[in-house]
Design an enzyme around this catalytic site. Structure first.
Site, PDB file in Angstrom:
ATOM      1  N   LYS A 252     -17.905  -7.224   7.181  1.00 32.14           N
ATOM      2  CA  LYS A 252     -16.523  -7.734   7.135  1.00 32.14           C
ATOM      3  C   LYS A 252     -15.992  -7.894   8.549  1.00 32.14           C
ATOM      4  O   LYS A 252     -16.256  -7.058   9.409  1.00 32.14           O
ATOM      5  CB  LYS A 252     -15.619  -6.749   6.379  1.00 32.14           C
ATOM      6  CG  LYS A 252     -15.499  -7.035   4.896  1.00 32.14           C
ATOM      7  CD  LYS A 252     -14.273  -6.326   4.324  1.00 32.14           C
ATOM      8  CE  LYS A 252     -14.165  -6.523   2.827  1.00 32.14           C
ATOM      9  NZ  LYS A 252     -13.051  -5.798   2.246  1.00 32.14           N
TER      10      LYS A 252
ATOM     11  N   SER B 258      -2.640  -7.962   2.743  1.00 31.39           N
ATOM     12  CA  SER B 258      -2.966  -7.815   4.165  1.00 31.39           C
ATOM     13  C   SER B 258      -3.324  -9.168   4.760  1.00 31.39           C
ATOM     14  O   SER B 258      -3.038  -9.427   5.931  1.00 31.39           O
ATOM     15  CB  SER B 258      -4.131  -6.837   4.350  1.00 31.39           C
ATOM     16  OG  SER B 258      -3.727  -5.530   4.027  1.00 31.39           O
TER      17      SER B 258
ATOM     18  N   ARG C 135      -1.645  -5.961  -8.467  1.00 28.68           N
ATOM     19  CA  ARG C 135      -0.500  -6.845  -8.227  1.00 28.68           C
ATOM     20  C   ARG C 135      -0.357  -7.921  -9.275  1.00 28.68           C
ATOM     21  O   ARG C 135       0.744  -8.363  -9.590  1.00 28.68           O
ATOM     22  CB  ARG C 135      -0.648  -7.532  -6.860  1.00 28.68           C
ATOM     23  CG  ARG C 135      -0.426  -6.618  -5.696  1.00 28.68           C
ATOM     24  CD  ARG C 135      -0.936  -7.220  -4.432  1.00 28.68           C
ATOM     25  NE  ARG C 135      -2.393  -7.259  -4.427  1.00 28.68           N
ATOM     26  CZ  ARG C 135      -3.130  -7.548  -3.376  1.00 28.68           C
ATOM     27  NH1 ARG C 135      -2.553  -7.877  -2.241  1.00 28.68           N
ATOM     28  NH2 ARG C 135      -4.434  -7.529  -3.447  1.00 28.68           N
TER      29      ARG C 135
ATOM     30  N   HIS D  47       0.838  -1.208   0.000  1.00 35.34           N
ATOM     31  CA  HIS D  47       0.000   0.000   0.000  1.00 35.34           C
ATOM     32  C   HIS D  47       0.874   1.259   0.000  1.00 35.34           C
ATOM     33  O   HIS D  47       0.612   2.211  -0.729  1.00 35.34           O
ATOM     34  CB  HIS D  47      -0.886   0.048   1.246  1.00 35.34           C
ATOM     35  CG  HIS D  47      -1.908  -1.044   1.359  1.00 35.34           C
ATOM     36  ND1 HIS D  47      -2.017  -1.854   2.463  1.00 35.34           N
ATOM     37  CD2 HIS D  47      -2.875  -1.457   0.510  1.00 35.34           C
ATOM     38  CE1 HIS D  47      -3.020  -2.705   2.299  1.00 35.34           C
ATOM     39  NE2 HIS D  47      -3.554  -2.500   1.113  1.00 35.34           N
TER      40      HIS D  47
HETATM   41  P1  ADP Z   1      -9.777  -4.205  -0.138  1.00 40.34           P
HETATM   42  O1  ADP Z   1     -10.517  -4.774   1.015  1.00 40.34           O
HETATM   43  O2  ADP Z   1     -10.486  -3.090  -0.822  1.00 40.34           O
HETATM   44  O3  ADP Z   1      -9.203  -5.215  -1.105  1.00 40.34           O
HETATM   45  P2  ADP Z   1      -7.039  -3.752   0.628  1.00 40.34           P
HETATM   46  O4  ADP Z   1      -6.582  -2.956   1.783  1.00 40.34           O
HETATM   47  O5  ADP Z   1      -6.723  -5.210   0.652  1.00 40.34           O
HETATM   48  O6  ADP Z   1      -8.569  -3.471   0.556  1.00 40.34           O
HETATM   49  O7  ADP Z   1      -6.464  -3.174  -0.726  1.00 40.34           O
HETATM   50  C1  ADP Z   1      -6.667  -1.842  -1.093  1.00 40.34           C
HETATM   51  C2  ADP Z   1      -5.962  -1.567  -2.415  1.00 40.34           C
HETATM   52  O8  ADP Z   1      -4.566  -1.767  -2.254  1.00 40.34           O
HETATM   53  C3  ADP Z   1      -6.358  -2.460  -3.582  1.00 40.34           C
HETATM   54  O9  ADP Z   1      -6.348  -1.674  -4.748  1.00 40.34           O
HETATM   55  C4  ADP Z   1      -5.280  -3.473  -3.653  1.00 40.34           C
HETATM   56  O10 ADP Z   1      -5.108  -3.978  -4.959  1.00 40.34           O
HETATM   57  C5  ADP Z   1      -4.088  -2.643  -3.249  1.00 40.34           C
HETATM   58  N1  ADP Z   1      -3.031  -3.459  -2.692  1.00 40.34           N
HETATM   59  C6  ADP Z   1      -3.118  -4.343  -1.689  1.00 40.34           C
HETATM   60  N2  ADP Z   1      -1.913  -4.921  -1.440  1.00 40.34           N
HETATM   61  C7  ADP Z   1      -1.056  -4.384  -2.340  1.00 40.34           C
HETATM   62  C8  ADP Z   1       0.326  -4.593  -2.648  1.00 40.34           C
HETATM   63  N3  ADP Z   1       1.072  -5.494  -2.005  1.00 40.34           N
HETATM   64  N4  ADP Z   1       0.863  -3.863  -3.621  1.00 40.34           N
HETATM   65  C9  ADP Z   1       0.098  -2.978  -4.299  1.00 40.34           C
HETATM   66  N5  ADP Z   1      -1.190  -2.751  -4.089  1.00 40.34           N
HETATM   67  C10 ADP Z   1      -1.768  -3.436  -3.126  1.00 40.34           C
END
Ligand code: ADP
Length: 152
Positions: free
Chosen positions: A42, A129, A91, A18
């Protein structure tokens, strides 16, 4: 018109993936709103307050970034906060398929909101995450995957 990007997500917890997306987006937008989702259906590992605190600390040095929480539809929140761009990270092909459908649905509902995708740096593309939560639950060394602010 100022370029205001909304980056919505669960951030449960925020990871270096992120952070990579956000830091690379800084030069592209006048303002970036990190919107932490609060969805009653969630189950999160970390509370909304905890997730927001870690993010606020991580990005405290950047004046163009603020951290807020939101409920409901992302497009409604984008409208209310004056955002004209939606920022998401990609990703891998699975992210692409998932994000494509969301972006197309969002465009139907709010054509003036342009979704912008940044490809994550290869260095961080494997991080999610959910993997970090697994490492934390099993007492692994989660610190290599998250910014310094995330301390348990
Ligand atoms: P959600 O519940 O909306 O998927 P996340 O917090 O998992 O929330 O992800 C939010 C955004 O961050 C999404 O666009 C996801 O693709 C991006 N994201 C998550 N992990 C990574 C990573 N390792 N590298 C780049 N982008 C990421």
């Amino acid at each position: 018109m100022p370029r205001i990007a909304l980056f919505p997500g669960s951030f449960d917890p925020i990871t270096l993936g992120h952070v990579n997306i956000v830091e690379r987006a800084i030069p592209l937008f006048d303002e970036i709103i990190l919107a932490v989702g609060e969805n009653a259906e969630k189950r999160y590992l970390f509370s909304l307050e905890q997730r927001m605190e870690w993010m606020t600390e991580t990005f405290a040095i950047y004046p163009s970034i603020r951290v807020v929480s939101y409920q409901g539809l992302t497009v409604d929140f984008a409208k209310n906060s004056g955002a004209n761009f939606l920022l998401r990270g990609l990703r891998n092909p699975a992210d692409f398929e998932f994000e494509k459908a969301i972006a197309q649905a969002n465009r139907e509902m709010m054509p003036e909101l342009e979704t912008v995708f940044l490809l994550t740096s290869a260095r961080w593309a494997f991080i999610s995450s959910s993997i970090v939560r697994d490492v934390i639950k099993n007492q692994g060394d989660y610190r290599r995957f998250v910014p310094d602010a995330v301390r348990l």
